[in-house]
Design a protein around this motif. Structure first.
Motif, mmCIF file in Angstrom:
data_model
loop_
_atom_site.group_PDB
_atom_site.id
_atom_site.type_symbol
_atom_site.label_atom_id
_atom_site.label_comp_id
_atom_site.label_asym_id
_atom_site.label_seq_id
_atom_site.Cartn_x
_atom_site.Cartn_y
_atom_site.Cartn_z
ATOM 1 N N HIS A 309 0.830 -1.211 0.000
ATOM 2 C CA HIS A 309 0.000 0.000 0.000
ATOM 3 C C HIS A 309 0.867 1.266 0.000
ATOM 4 C CE1 HIS A 309 -3.832 2.094 0.449
ATOM 5 N NE2 HIS A 309 -3.243 2.897 1.302
ATOM 6 N N PRO A 310 1.680 1.445 -1.051
ATOM 7 C CA PRO A 310 2.540 2.635 -1.115
ATOM 8 C C PRO A 310 1.729 3.883 -1.453
ATOM 9 C CG PRO A 310 2.677 1.434 -3.158
ATOM 10 C CD PRO A 310 1.792 0.607 -2.246
ATOM 11 N N LEU A 311 2.363 5.034 -1.364
ATOM 12 C CA LEU A 311 1.731 6.271 -1.796
ATOM 13 C C LEU A 311 1.393 6.157 -3.283
ATOM 14 C CD1 LEU A 311 3.938 8.994 -0.039
ATOM 15 C CD2 LEU A 311 1.560 8.391 0.504
ATOM 16 N N LEU A 312 0.154 6.433 -3.635
ATOM 17 C CA LEU A 312 -0.284 6.230 -5.010
ATOM 18 C C LEU A 312 0.368 7.203 -5.973
ATOM 19 C CD1 LEU A 312 -2.142 4.618 -6.879
ATOM 20 C CD2 LEU A 312 -3.932 6.291 -6.423
ATOM 21 N N GLU A 313 0.540 8.458 -5.553
ATOM 22 C CA GLU A 313 1.039 9.495 -6.461
ATOM 23 C C GLU A 313 2.495 9.285 -6.861
ATOM 24 O OE1 GLU A 313 -0.816 11.585 -7.969
ATOM 25 O OE2 GLU A 313 -2.555 10.874 -6.864
#
Length: 407
Positions: A309-313
Motif C-alpha cells: 500500500h505505497p503512496l499512489l502518487e
C-alpha cells in the motif's frame, strides 16, 4: 516442441494483397469486434441504478458483464480451428456480421428483461472470438522474423474495449438507450463489407483436411499449447483483471472518486495496449523468452510493491504502470512464441486455446481479490499471490519454455 506433420490439402492458390494492408484491416476488425464485445460492461451499474431490468444485486450485474466475456473466450477454441480451415477472409466478415444480431437484439428488445439481456449477452460473446481469427490470418501474411511485431500490432486492437469504456455510457445517456447499439451495429456492418472486399488470405495458405475434433485434440496435446496457455493466462489475464477490477480497488483502497479511478484505469489500459506490439517487436529482435522473463520479473516486483500500500502518487503509480507495460509486452511476446514454434496450419487452433486461457484467466484474480478483501479488509494478500504467480511463471519461462524454443 515444433510439430509439422499434418494432413493437408494442396495450398490455397496465391492471392493478391499487401501484408500491411491486411494487418491494418484485421486490426480494425479486432478493435470493432472488441468494442461490441465490451458494450455491457460500462452499462452494468446503470442497469442496476435505473431498475428497468428489475432489482439487481452485485452478483447479478457481475453475471451480466461476465457472460459475453466467458462465451467469447471459450468460443475462440472453435473459431480458431475454423479459421485454420476456412481462412480469415471468410471468418472476419462472418464474425462481424453475426455480431450485429445480438447487438440489435439487446438495443431494441432486451433492456427491460434481465434474462433477455443474459441471452443477448451470450450471443454477443461471438464478438470476442475475433482474436482467434486475426492471429492465424496475420501470422500467415508475414515472414517468421516479422511475425512478433505483426501479431503484436494486431493485438493492440484489444483497445476496442477502451473505445467502449469511453463512449458507451455517454451515448446511452446523451443520445438515448438504443444509440450505442445502433452505432455499433452500423460500424460492424460497414466493417463486414470492408473485410469481404479487401481481405485476402495469404498466398500458399495450407488448408488442413483432418476433421475438426481430431485437430482440436491434436492441438491440445502440443507442448506449446499448454505452455502458452499458462503464459497468456498470467499476462493477458492479468491485464483483463486489472482493467476490470482496478477502479474498484482504487476507490476502496485509496478513496479516489469514480472519475479519477476510471481515468487511472484508462492510463493502465493505454500503456498495456501500446506495449503489446512493442513486446512482439522485441521478441523478433531478441527472442520471446527474454521478453517474457523480463515482463514476469517486473510483475513480481510491481505486485510485491503494490501489496505494501505505497503512496499512489509516487511509488504506487509507477508500480501499476510498470505492471501494465510488462503485461502488455508479455501478451505480445506469447504469440510471438506461438508463431515461432507452431506449424502455420495449426496456429489458429493453438491461438483459440491460448486466447481462451487468457480471457478466462482474467476472471480468477478479481473474484479472488474480492473474496479475500471481504474477509480480511485488505488487498495485500491478493497482490502477494499475484507476485508469487508471476514468479512461478517466470520459472516456467526460464526452464521448460526456453528448452523448446529453437535457437
Amino acid at each position: 516442441m515444433t510439430h509439422t506433420a499434418q494432413t493437408t490439402e494442396p495450398t490455397a492458390p496465391p492471392t493478391a494483397g499487401n501484408p500491411w494492408t491486411m494487418l491494418a484491416v484485421a486490426t480494425l476488425g479486432f478493435a470493432v469486434c472488441f468494442w461490441a464485445w465490451a458494450l455491457l460492461s460500462p452499462l452494468g451499474p446503470l442497469f442496476r441504478e435505473k431498475g428497468t431490468l428489475g432489482t439487481l444485486s452485485e452478483s447479478d450485474v457481475a453475471l451480466l458483464v461476465a457472460v459475453p466475456v466467458v462465451v467469447g473466450s471459450l468460443g475462440r477454441i472453435l473459431v480458431g480451428a475454423l479459421t485454420d480451415r476456412l481462412g480469415g477472409r471468410v471468418m472476419f466478415p462472418a464474425v462481424s456480421a453475426v455480431t450485429i444480431l445480438p447487438v440489435l437484439f439487446i438495443g431494441l428488445f432486451a433492456q427491460t428483461s434481465y434474462w433477455a439481456m443474459i441471452g443477448g449477452g451470450f450471443v454477443l460473446g461471438i464478438a470476442g472470438t475475433a482474436f482467434a481469427v486475426g492471429v492465424p490470418f496475420v501470422n500467415a501474411w508475414f515472414p517468421p522474423e516479422r511475425r512478433g511485431l505483426a501479431v503484436g500490432v494486431f493485438g493492440a486492437g484489444m483497445g476496442g474495449t477502451a473505445i467502449s469504456a469511453l463512449t458507451t455510457v455517454k451515448l446511452w445517456t446523451g443520445l438515448g438507450e438504443t444509440a450505442p447499439f445502433f452505432i455499433v451495429a452500423a460500424v460492424l456492418a460497414a466493417y463486414a463489407v470492408l473485410a469481404w472486399v479487401v481481405l485476402r488470405d495469404a498466398p500458399g495458405r495450407t488448408i488442413p483436411t483432418v476433421p475438426l475434433a481430431k485437430r482440436l485434440a491434436a492441438t491440445a496435446r502440443l507442448p506449446i499449447t499448454w505452455q502458452a496457455c499458462l503464459l497468456y493466462a498470467v499476462a493477458f489475464g492479468g491485464y483483463v483483471a486489472f482493467s476490470v477490477y482496478l477502479p474498484a480497488y482504487l476507490k476502496t483502497d485509496y478513496q479516489l472518486t469514480p472519475a479519477d479511478a476510471a481515468n487511472r484505469m484508462a492510463g493502465f489500459v493505454v500503456v498495456a495496449v501500446v506495449m503489446r506490439p512493442v513486446g512482439g517487436w522485441l521478441s523478433d529482435r531478441f527472442g520471446p523468452v527474454p521478453v517474457l522473463a523480463t515482463g514476469y520479473a517486473v510483475v513480481v516486483v510491481g505486485a510485491a510493491v503494490a501489496a505494501t500500500h505505497p503512496l499512489l502518487e509516487h511509488v504506487g503509480t509507477v508500480a501499476f504502470l510498470a505492471m501494465a507495460a510488462a503485461l502488455g509486452s508479455g501478451s505480445g511476446a506469447t504469440f510471438a512464441l506461438v508463431a515461432r514454434v507452431t506449424d502455420p496450419s495449426r496456429v489458429g487452433g493453438v491461438t483459440g486455446l491460448v486466447g481462451a486461457a487468457g480471457g478466462l484467466g482474467g476472471f480468477v484474480p478479481p473474484l479472488l481479490m474480492g473474496y479475500i478483501y471481504g474477509r480480511t479488509d485488505s488487498y495485500a494478500i491478493g497482490l502477494g499471490l499475484l507476485s508469487v504467480t508471476a514468479a512461478l511463471t517466470l520459472l516456467l519461462t526460464l526452464t521448460v519454455v526456453r528448452k523448446g524454443v529453437p535457437a
